[in-house]
Enzyme design. Structure first.
Site, PDB file in Angstrom:
ATOM      1  N   PHE A  31       0.845  -1.192   0.000  1.00 47.90           N
ATOM      2  CA  PHE A  31       0.000   0.000   0.000  1.00 47.90           C
ATOM      3  C   PHE A  31       0.883   1.245   0.000  1.00 47.90           C
ATOM      4  O   PHE A  31       0.780   2.123   0.843  1.00 47.90           O
ATOM      5  CB  PHE A  31      -0.950  -0.015   1.201  1.00 47.90           C
ATOM      6  CG  PHE A  31      -2.097   0.954   1.065  1.00 47.90           C
ATOM      7  CD1 PHE A  31      -3.151   0.672   0.213  1.00 47.90           C
ATOM      8  CD2 PHE A  31      -2.108   2.149   1.776  1.00 47.90           C
ATOM      9  CE1 PHE A  31      -4.203   1.573   0.065  1.00 47.90           C
ATOM     10  CE2 PHE A  31      -3.163   3.057   1.636  1.00 47.90           C
ATOM     11  CZ  PHE A  31      -4.211   2.762   0.779  1.00 47.90           C
ATOM     12  N   VAL A  34       1.730   3.410  -5.440  1.00 44.95           N
ATOM     13  CA  VAL A  34       0.879   2.784  -6.458  1.00 44.95           C
ATOM     14  C   VAL A  34      -0.329   2.106  -5.815  1.00 44.95           C
ATOM     15  O   VAL A  34      -1.456   2.241  -6.286  1.00 44.95           O
ATOM     16  CB  VAL A  34       1.679   1.784  -7.322  1.00 44.95           C
ATOM     17  CG1 VAL A  34       0.756   1.101  -8.326  1.00 44.95           C
ATOM     18  CG2 VAL A  34       2.815   2.486  -8.060  1.00 44.95           C
ATOM     19  N   LYS A 221      12.883  -4.268 -18.058  1.00 44.31           N
ATOM     20  CA  LYS A 221      11.734  -3.901 -18.893  1.00 44.31           C
ATOM     21  C   LYS A 221      11.959  -4.303 -20.341  1.00 44.31           C
ATOM     22  O   LYS A 221      11.044  -4.773 -21.026  1.00 44.31           O
ATOM     23  CB  LYS A 221      11.476  -2.400 -18.770  1.00 44.31           C
ATOM     24  CG  LYS A 221      11.028  -1.985 -17.356  1.00 44.31           C
ATOM     25  CD  LYS A 221      11.065  -0.474 -17.184  1.00 44.31           C
ATOM     26  CE  LYS A 221      10.579  -0.050 -15.802  1.00 44.31           C
ATOM     27  NZ  LYS A 221      10.824   1.383 -15.542  1.00 44.31           N
TER      28      LYS A 221
END
Lengths: 450, 450
Positions: A31, A34, A221
């Protein structure tokens, strides 16, 4: 006989096969920025049939009472026990913790216990994505990770769904906002160390900035994008990275003379059974879409055999944009929307690119240096395209630049090893690949078809 | 209890529920530039489980023996009878004929007989998409049209799948390559009539260019995008269009002084229960992504409440790029990949935009003109932002420009009606909306989250 397709009407409603309520139950692991943004988007959009039921976080009580938790329904169970989530009747687990351990083990357990997983964890998906996808398939659940690359920019769904009919041969992207921010600032004249210090002081670069500036974040990525677009599974550790930390203000001045700027580019190019892949600072022509990207924007250019260049661009990070990607994935899983699956193959990585190169030397100037350097390049067969020397630098510490015609990275590196040993060379030469633009799709034919 | 998701492995293989072969059978309606490109892509990519079985075209025999048919398998049945296709056991019909009639009737029959439909027909989908989608749902088949907007640029799948978690509030796009080509050329100094004549002579603008230059083509695409992104169903006939044919070279010169260029922009903005929508030439700041688009490129910018601006760009038309979109849709249907469905509502269109406006007058210059014009603007409450008058024009035919601060289009039009009646005004004033850039996503937070 026609395809039996599930009726759209039915597809449009999230469905449960069993359980006490008709809603899809969702747990949030993490939490932070994002995670709280996901809760905020869910609260604002009020998608019917989706219910946030659990939030897992260390110091759950502190999180629960924080301002960020205002949009979390009272009915949500806050917990510090991952077992409580895994044992629950939650249907979908959203993982926003990051890192490989202990998250990998948790998500394996979630998948094997029949829970679908939505994650933004790029390292996990780059290193373990293929394995986790197999576990998901074995247990008839979904593993989706649209938020793992380029945050809110729908590169992954766009390529999976919209470009799967093409044969993507090349990916070039700006997928690390921190590096793009630093290099954009340097473009305006600031020094690397100053910009980095500013960014750290403001709290938006890490105290240890290595994952960003040295390219490890972008590399993960790039490997995910290669799987999606090139259908090539790469071992991230074999993809070479180059740090942006050796780029100096003077390089932007020379780049400008060459009608270029400098960006951290992640590049992968399919070549038969191998993939040329690399992450590092590169010279980018100002005419290339890659040069459009400023500040923390992300941008990915996919080059297809049939469709030419397609550009995706937008906010690659940040709580709200990343939450958009997470919630979009959540809706897709809740509505059982699969994406097109095509076979993915393991591919070897080569760091060699046939490209023009930018070489910047800092020398103690004396007669014969240009001759010695050009001789070393000639010896390996590298042709010089231009020699640039800007005025205003002291002769005893003179930066000057050589650009080459297209040649292999390995060839240039061989020449640089011998050049680096010369007495006049004061610091390790900087070698940057120069990105070339060759979108082959034909404009004339394009208009005809309009 | 967990969602029961069809296993990925099974999803990955196109499936037949019945039939003589295990392949999905595909019919192509229309074998023009895009149709032959679809056949070429299918032949090159060799997707397993997908078989092109029928091609419908007038003069089928001439088409069959043309060079474009080289990549078509011998087993394909060429026909001039649509009934033959509709009666066949084809699973998916790819429609590339265009227009409403007779295609609408054919596709209704295809859907009701259990065939899924892939189409690139923007007019059909803009005017009849909602109705056809209902028929498809009733018959448990799919209707997909990713190629109907922006050709090979995956705007539709990217927004459906990747941005559905956001709340898109604004769309701005360049979706007509012919107009973008003409305006890009005019930016370099050419006159409208010359560029259009050149384009027609080269065969890439129609003899009657109205659908492109007057905005009807772009309007259909804007309505499709509104349905996908804004979840707003618009009546295309209610969306106002403005022709690019009244833009002159002088307007590009003035635009440049304002750090702008001119593009045909399709814009839709959600405002409660209405949608502000408009297609026409607009002033675009050079800093806006919209201004990046040159030649026949297409570009769509979606602005989301949470994700800020997301840009999709690439080759919006042409045989091969459009074929990529068609084949991607075909794969999605063959693999039964649904996209996220959210409720769509009918929305009224208003042509009013609160925006700065660019007004170009051509006057027979005499004292008091500026005062009269500014008086007419003041009377409706429109504030002048700048007055520009370039030297070198004859006083008896003087073009000069006024830009206003943001005000409603209807307000400006009211003032223009009274100005147009003034004696000194030699031709109808040109009024162009000025696009503003206001991407609200926060860069600092964006970096933090990287």
């Amino acid at each position: 006989m026609a395809l039996k397709k599930v009726s759209k009407k039915k597809v449009a409603q999230p469905r449960k096969t069993a359980g006490t309520s008709s809603s899809i139950k969702v747990a949030l692991l993490g939490f932070g920025t994002v995670g709280s943004a996901v809760a905020r988007v869910l609260s604002a959009r009020k998608f019917s049939g989706i219910e946030l039921t659990h939030i897992f976080n260390r110091n759950a009580e502190r999180k629960r009472t924080s301002p960020a938790a205002r949009s979390v329904p009272d009915s949500v169970l806050w917990t510090e026990s991952i077992e409580e989530i895994l044992r629950s009747d939650v249907d979908i687990v959203i993982e926003l913790m990051g890192g490989l351990n202990p998250v990998e083990g948790w998500l394996r357990k979630a998948l094997t216990s029949g829970k679908s997983v939505v994650t933004a964890n790029k390292q996990l998906i780059a290193y373990r994505g293929a394995k986790l996808a197999r576990i998901a398939a074995q247990h008839n659940v979904q593993l989706v990770y649209g938020a793992a690359v380029a945050g809110g920019v729908p590169v992954i769904p766009g390529m999976l769904q919209g470009l799967c009919g093409d044969q993507i041969t090349r990916l070039s992207g700006i997928v690390n906002g921190t590096c793009n921010f630093i290099l954009s600032r340097m473009e305006s004249g600031a020094a690397y160390a100053t910009v980095l210090a500013d960014a750290q002081h403001a709290g938006y670069a890490e105290a240890d900035p290595s994952a960003d500036v040295d390219g490890y974040d972008a590399r993960a990525k790039l490997c995910i994008l290669s799987r999606i677009a090139l259908h090539a599974e790469l071992d991230p550790d074999t993809v070479p990275t180059q740090s942006i930390s050796t780029v100096e203000a003077i390089d932007f001045a020379y780049a400008k003379e060459l009608s270029c700027t400098i960006r951290q580019v992640s590049q992968a190019e399919l070549d038969g059974r191998t993939v040329h892949a690399r992450v590092g600072p590169m010279l980018v022509p100002l005419s290339s879409p890659i040069a459009w990207s400023h500040g923390t924007q992300n941008m990915v250019v996919a080059t297809g055999r049939f469709g030419g260049d397609t550009v995706f661009s937008g906010h690659g990070a940040g709580g709200d944009p990343t939450a958009v990607a997470v919630v979009s994935d959540l809706l897709a899983v809740a509505q059982r929307c699969a994406t097109v699956q095509l076979p993915v193959r393991k591919r070897k990585v080569t760091s060699d690119f046939l490209a023009p190169h930018y070489l910047r030397f800092v020398v103690d100037d004396k007669p014969g240096i240009v001759s010695a350097i050009s001789g070393a390049l000639a010896k390996v067969g590298a042709n010089i395209d231009s020699i640039l020397q800007r005025p205003g630098h002291p002769k005893h510490r003179l930066p000057f630049v050589v650009t080459t015609e297209p040649c292999l990275t390995s060839t240039i590196e061989q020449a640089l090893r011998s050049i680096a040993r010369m007495d006049c060379i004061l610091e390790p030469p900087l070698c940057l690949q120069m990105l070339t633009v060759d979108d082959k799709a034909d404009d004339v034919e394009a208009v005809k078809e309009e």
